[in-house]
Scaffold this active site. Structure first.
Site, PDB file in Angstrom:
ATOM      1  N   TYR A   1      39.760  41.904  76.974  1.00 28.13           N
ATOM      2  CA  TYR A   1      40.572  42.316  77.857  1.00 28.13           C
ATOM      3  C   TYR A   1      39.453  43.175  78.950  1.00 28.13           C
ATOM      4  O   TYR A   1      38.800  44.178  78.647  1.00 28.13           O
ATOM      5  CB  TYR A   1      41.682  43.249  77.839  1.00 28.13           C
ATOM      6  CG  TYR A   1      42.451  43.765  79.039  1.00 28.13           C
ATOM      7  CD1 TYR A   1      43.284  42.622  79.595  1.00 28.13           C
ATOM      8  CD2 TYR A   1      42.110  44.881  79.574  1.00 28.13           C
ATOM      9  CE1 TYR A   1      44.144  42.977  80.752  1.00 28.13           C
ATOM     10  CE2 TYR A   1      43.090  45.295  80.817  1.00 28.13           C
ATOM     11  CZ  TYR A   1      43.942  44.213  81.254  1.00 28.13           C
ATOM     12  OH  TYR A   1      44.555  44.492  82.316  1.00 28.13           O
TER      13      TYR A   1
ATOM     14  N   GLN B   1      50.992  43.248  79.384  1.00 26.21           N
ATOM     15  CA  GLN B   1      51.449  41.786  78.885  1.00 26.21           C
ATOM     16  C   GLN B   1      50.468  41.135  78.473  1.00 26.21           C
ATOM     17  O   GLN B   1      50.567  39.948  77.619  1.00 26.21           O
ATOM     18  CB  GLN B   1      52.338  41.441  80.234  1.00 26.21           C
ATOM     19  CG  GLN B   1      51.407  41.008  81.377  1.00 26.21           C
ATOM     20  CD  GLN B   1      51.607  42.361  82.245  1.00 26.21           C
ATOM     21  OE1 GLN B   1      51.857  43.421  81.954  1.00 26.21           O
ATOM     22  NE2 GLN B   1      51.269  42.116  83.650  1.00 26.21           N
TER      23      GLN B   1
ATOM     24  N   ASN C   1      43.959  50.782  81.524  1.00 25.56           N
ATOM     25  CA  ASN C   1      44.544  52.130  81.653  1.00 25.56           C
ATOM     26  C   ASN C   1      45.636  52.546  80.733  1.00 25.56           C
ATOM     27  O   ASN C   1      45.382  52.023  79.459  1.00 25.56           O
ATOM     28  CB  ASN C   1      45.189  51.623  82.934  1.00 25.56           C
ATOM     29  CG  ASN C   1      46.316  50.748  82.856  1.00 25.56           C
ATOM     30  OD1 ASN C   1      46.883  50.386  81.642  1.00 25.56           O
ATOM     31  ND2 ASN C   1      46.793  50.152  83.889  1.00 25.56           N
TER      32      ASN C   1
ATOM     33  N   GLN D   1      31.055  60.191  86.044  1.00 28.47           N
ATOM     34  CA  GLN D   1      32.462  59.805  84.921  1.00 28.47           C
ATOM     35  C   GLN D   1      33.430  60.243  85.902  1.00 28.47           C
ATOM     36  O   GLN D   1      34.386  59.556  85.768  1.00 28.47           O
ATOM     37  CB  GLN D   1      32.554  60.980  83.808  1.00 28.47           C
ATOM     38  CG  GLN D   1      31.031  60.640  82.886  1.00 28.47           C
ATOM     39  CD  GLN D   1      31.182  59.005  82.688  1.00 28.47           C
ATOM     40  OE1 GLN D   1      32.172  58.510  81.960  1.00 28.47           O
ATOM     41  NE2 GLN D   1      29.983  58.434  82.930  1.00 28.47           N
TER      42      GLN D   1
ATOM     43  N   HIS E   1      35.678  57.572  87.930  1.00 27.61           N
ATOM     44  CA  HIS E   1      36.402  56.531  87.370  1.00 27.61           C
ATOM     45  C   HIS E   1      37.747  56.262  87.690  1.00 27.61           C
ATOM     46  O   HIS E   1      38.433  55.520  88.163  1.00 27.61           O
ATOM     47  CB  HIS E   1      36.104  56.723  85.763  1.00 27.61           C
ATOM     48  CG  HIS E   1      34.911  55.678  85.343  1.00 27.61           C
ATOM     49  ND1 HIS E   1      34.606  54.249  85.385  1.00 27.61           N
ATOM     50  CD2 HIS E   1      33.840  56.341  84.866  1.00 27.61           C
ATOM     51  CE1 HIS E   1      33.713  54.071  84.651  1.00 27.61           C
ATOM     52  NE2 HIS E   1      33.081  55.039  84.484  1.00 27.61           N
TER      53      HIS E   1
ATOM     54  N   GLU F   1      33.223  60.945  74.101  1.00 27.70           N
ATOM     55  CA  GLU F   1      32.849  59.858  74.505  1.00 27.70           C
ATOM     56  C   GLU F   1      31.233  59.605  74.823  1.00 27.70           C
ATOM     57  O   GLU F   1      30.605  58.865  73.971  1.00 27.70           O
ATOM     58  CB  GLU F   1      33.542  59.163  75.738  1.00 27.70           C
ATOM     59  CG  GLU F   1      33.324  57.569  76.090  1.00 27.70           C
ATOM     60  CD  GLU F   1      33.843  57.116  77.272  1.00 27.70           C
ATOM     61  OE1 GLU F   1      33.842  55.837  77.420  1.00 27.70           O
ATOM     62  OE2 GLU F   1      34.510  58.121  78.028  1.00 27.70           O
ATOM     63  N   HIS F   2      30.716  60.043  75.724  1.00 27.67           N
ATOM     64  CA  HIS F   2      29.355  60.135  76.047  1.00 27.67           C
ATOM     65  C   HIS F   2      28.900  61.701  75.769  1.00 27.67           C
ATOM     66  O   HIS F   2      29.230  62.683  76.351  1.00 27.67           O
ATOM     67  CB  HIS F   2      29.101  59.748  77.333  1.00 27.67           C
ATOM     68  CG  HIS F   2      29.699  58.716  78.048  1.00 27.67           C
ATOM     69  ND1 HIS F   2      30.707  58.238  78.530  1.00 27.67           N
ATOM     70  CD2 HIS F   2      29.358  57.095  77.604  1.00 27.67           C
ATOM     71  CE1 HIS F   2      31.141  57.256  78.767  1.00 27.67           C
ATOM     72  NE2 HIS F   2      30.500  56.363  78.170  1.00 27.67           N
TER      73      HIS F   2
ATOM     74  N   ASP G   1      26.108  52.614  80.278  1.00 29.80           N
ATOM     75  CA  ASP G   1      27.119  51.646  80.727  1.00 29.80           C
ATOM     76  C   ASP G   1      26.738  50.465  81.317  1.00 29.80           C
ATOM     77  O   ASP G   1      27.736  49.560  80.982  1.00 29.80           O
ATOM     78  CB  ASP G   1      27.747  52.436  82.211  1.00 29.80           C
ATOM     79  CG  ASP G   1      28.670  53.677  81.913  1.00 29.80           C
ATOM     80  OD1 ASP G   1      29.132  53.883  80.751  1.00 29.80           O
ATOM     81  OD2 ASP G   1      28.783  54.381  82.704  1.00 29.80           O
TER      82      ASP G   1
ATOM     83  N   GLU H   1      51.079  52.144  33.795  1.00 30.17           N
ATOM     84  CA  GLU H   1      51.709  52.066  34.823  1.00 30.17           C
ATOM     85  C   GLU H   1      53.064  51.132  34.674  1.00 30.17           C
ATOM     86  O   GLU H   1      53.909  51.046  35.519  1.00 30.17           O
ATOM     87  CB  GLU H   1      51.076  51.510  36.258  1.00 30.17           C
ATOM     88  CG  GLU H   1      49.784  52.203  36.569  1.00 30.17           C
ATOM     89  CD  GLU H   1      49.248  51.733  37.554  1.00 30.17           C
ATOM     90  OE1 GLU H   1      49.219  50.632  37.899  1.00 30.17           O
ATOM     91  OE2 GLU H   1      48.206  52.486  38.369  1.00 30.17           O
TER      92      GLU H   1
ATOM     93  N   HIS I   1      50.880  42.565  34.346  1.00 32.27           N
ATOM     94  CA  HIS I   1      49.444  43.075  34.657  1.00 32.27           C
ATOM     95  C   HIS I   1      48.733  43.167  32.981  1.00 32.27           C
ATOM     96  O   HIS I   1      47.638  42.689  32.942  1.00 32.27           O
ATOM     97  CB  HIS I   1      49.328  44.258  35.184  1.00 32.27           C
ATOM     98  CG  HIS I   1      49.795  44.391  36.604  1.00 32.27           C
ATOM     99  ND1 HIS I   1      50.790  43.993  37.384  1.00 32.27           N
ATOM    100  CD2 HIS I   1      48.726  44.657  37.960  1.00 32.27           C
ATOM    101  CE1 HIS I   1      50.852  44.038  38.583  1.00 32.27           C
ATOM    102  NE2 HIS I   1      49.513  44.537  39.139  1.00 32.27           N
TER     103      HIS I   1
END
Length: 445
Positions: free
Chosen positions: A134, A202, A225, A270, A273, A338-339, A375, A430, A435
């Site tokens: 994506y 979607q 997002n 950053q 963004h 993240e960074h 990046d 068990e 088994h």
């Protein structure tokens, strides 16, 4: 209005260290309820749902979804002619990303070992068959994300790699599917097998369940997002998910050897963004903190993305003053950004910091290692864990497209007999009679 909050470490709110949740700013509804409706619609209605949702949310509503290969190739050819610098930069970035991803792939090796006489155990690393990527295309279409998601998928050995990105108006025919031209060109350059003009939650649902047009994928990777993130969260288990990568974060630890102008622009890189992005500076030097604050104000005046960056800094940004670097390390490891940039001169201090930080998506060492290189064009992947999830996961890599499976092979030997005997007693304990019997029958041969 204060451009960014300057606080001492003792005054950091507890929420700073917690995962960040987001709601739809227009309706105030939790994103989860909106996304669950979209997912159910796509699952039950397939392509019809995609067309209806596209007409409702997107800038274009084509009559079919798959973008023809010749359209992708034409975009790549046009880019080469019209902007050769960008074309060559994309090729350079692609080559580095593939080289790095192939090196990662080499680390996942198959083996078989004889643990006990006659007891052979093994491991095989197998790529998933179909990867779904994506690539967002909001205010800033992320052409680099095509490279960052496709390189590890292709290097892992996936049989098919498809990509979804929000539709854009076709230049000559509104019924034909089209996407951002840069994303289409990058997809052609990277060797993506199929591209679909489909975006948002979607698109994630379509790749998870499959529709009449978009094939069902085994793993979905790529940022997005808050609605894309929520769709990935809800669909985990139906399909493999790389991670829940959300609004961007940078956490910079710096001392007086750092360049205040460089630190400020890395924070702004950053902040621009998204208004949900977060830029943080941690330092022991109050004077340096003030220099960075002044630089932020100065650079904002000439930044085309100033409105977004300023709002981001005001809402989420911090300059944190600490008593020593040990405290800075503790805050960084708890925040799990993240960074993580360590803006120090080369030497023992930088080496100590590098060895001490544990929770981050990517680590950038020294003044010249700007996060923006990661990046775009340093081989590293820029799809990274956010919102404290670096505590338990790393960034997108070939690992996300690989399955590590195990094998068992037996021959006559003491190890095979010991394992069967142990299994029979454990089955008894068990209460699983079949088994135990399955193990004992092997002892009778």
């Amino acid at each position: 209005m204060e451009i960014v909050k300057v606080v001492e470490s003792k005054d950091i709110p507890s929420s700073f260290f917690e995962p960040r949740n987001f709601t739809d700013e227009k309706t105030g509804n939790d994103a989860s309820s909106i996304v669950s409706q979209i997912i159910n619609q796509v699952r039950t209605e397939g392509d019809v749902a995609l067309f209806n949702l596209s007409a409702k949310f997107d800038a274009a509503s084509p009559s079919f979804l798959e973008i023809p290969t010749e359209e992708l190739q034409a975009c790549a050819a046009n880019l080469k002619n019209e902007n050769p610098d960008l074309y060559n930069s994309l090729c350079y970035s692609r080559d580095l990303a593939l080289e790095f991803a192939r090196k990662q792939r080499e680390c996942f090796t198959d083996f078989e070992t004889e643990l006990r006489p006659g007891l052979f155990t093994g491991q095989r690393t197998i790529p998933v068959e179909r990867a779904g990527l994506y690539v967002p295309a909001g205010r800033f279409p992320l052409i680099s994300t095509v490279i960052m998601t496709s390189a590890p998928a292709l290097a892992s050995g996936c049989s098919e790699v498809i990509l979804c990105s929000p539709p854009r108006p076709h230049p000559t025919n509104k019924d034909k599917p089209y996407a951002d031209k840069g994303i289409m060109a990058a997809a052609a350059l990277c060797g993506v097998h199929k591209v679909f003009a489909c975006g948002g939650a979607q698109a994630i649902a379509a790749m998870a369940y499959g529709t009449e047009t978009i094939p069902r994928c085994d793993v979905i990777a790529g940022p997005g997002n808050k609605f894309v993130i929520e769709a990935k969260r809800q669909l985990y288990g139906t399909v493999g998910i790389d991670m829940l990568a959300g609004p961007s974060e940078v956490f910079i630890i710096a001392d007086s050897t750092a360049n205040a102008k460089w630190v400020a622009v890395d924070m702004l890189a950053q902040a621009e963004h998204d208004t949900d992005a977060q830029a943080i500076l941690v330092t022991t030097d109050k004077k340096f903190a003030e220099k960075v604050k002044i630089e932020l104000q100065t650079q904002l005046q000439e930044l085309s993305t100033a409105e977004t960056a300023k709002e981001s800094l005001f809402r989420n940004g911090y300059i944190i003053l600490v008593k020593d670097l040990d405290e800075a390390i503790k805050i960084a490891n708890r925040k799990a950004p993240e960074h993580l940039e360590l803006a120090f001169d080369k030497g023992p201090k930088l080496e100590k910091l590098s060895a001490s930080v544990k929770n981050f998506g990517s680590l950038f060492l020294g003044h010249g290692s700007a996060e923006v290189l990661g990046d775009y064009a340093a081989g590293l992947n820029h799809t990274l864990p956010t919102s404290t999830s670096a505590r338990f996961t790393g960034g997108l890599s070939v690992r996300c497209f690989l399955k590590t499976v195990t094998t068992l092979r037996t021959e006559n030997g003491s190890g095979q007999k010991q394992s069967a005997t142990a299994a029979s007693f454990m089955g008894d304990a068990e209460g699983l009679a079949a088994h135990a019997k399955a193990a004992r029958l092997r002892l009778e041969k």
